[in-house]
Design an enzyme around this catalytic site. Sequence first.
Site, PDB file in Angstrom:
ATOM      1  N   THR A   5       0.809  -1.220   0.000  1.00 36.60           N
ATOM      2  CA  THR A   5       0.000   0.000   0.000  1.00 36.60           C
ATOM      3  C   THR A   5       0.844   1.273   0.000  1.00 36.60           C
ATOM      4  OG1 THR A   5      -0.140   0.074   2.419  1.00 36.60           O
ATOM      5  CG2 THR A   5      -1.839  -1.186   1.265  1.00 36.60           C
ATOM      6  N   ASP A   6       0.166   2.373  -0.332  1.00 37.66           N
ATOM      7  CA  ASP A   6       0.792   3.687  -0.269  1.00 37.66           C
ATOM      8  C   ASP A   6       0.473   4.320   1.089  1.00 37.66           C
ATOM      9  OD1 ASP A   6      -1.870   4.566  -0.411  1.00 37.66           O
ATOM     10  OD2 ASP A   6      -1.702   5.227  -2.494  1.00 37.66           O
ATOM     11  N   TYR A   7       0.813   5.576   1.257  1.00 34.52           N
ATOM     12  CA  TYR A   7       0.589   6.252   2.541  1.00 34.52           C
ATOM     13  C   TYR A   7      -0.883   6.387   2.907  1.00 34.52           C
ATOM     14  CZ  TYR A   7       5.527   7.318   2.414  1.00 34.52           C
ATOM     15  OH  TYR A   7       6.877   7.209   2.357  1.00 34.52           O
TER      16      TYR A   7
END
Length: 157
Positions: free
Chosen positions: A36-38
Amino acid sequence: MTEHSQLPTSNIIQPSLSVVAEDWFEYIVKVHPHHTDYAGMVWHGTYLTWMEEARIECLRSLGIDFADLVAAGCNLPVVEVSIRYHQPMRMGMEAVIKTRIGDMEGVRIYCDYQIQSLSGDVLFLTGRITIVAVDLANGKVMRRLPPAMKDALEKMR
């Protein structure tokens, strides 16, 4: 066939592999934090990685071991990718990566993808990749697919 897509990684739990109706090969993944990203959504490159894994396992299910292919002097690099993102995936979700061999034109092979919820009611991504057979010794595109590979691919089409 529509759209294009692809790329590799190491990830998931115990992947589930199977060939299903409509000639789709299924590969199950689970979203872990490193996917995942932030914002907690699956990073776009992760989808490409999963698609690559599904493609390699799909080929293996047809009797084409990628390591054996490379040892025999053939590589299958991606030359074109097309992806349409429909819905984001989030940490903890599971999905099925569906892949199938599409059209084949000489040494060009088109692979189609759908990434959807396990229940099949949510479509996260559709895509298509184009791969070509390359001779590793000289780095040039092969004139034709190795016969055993072509025969195996035809079985899934």
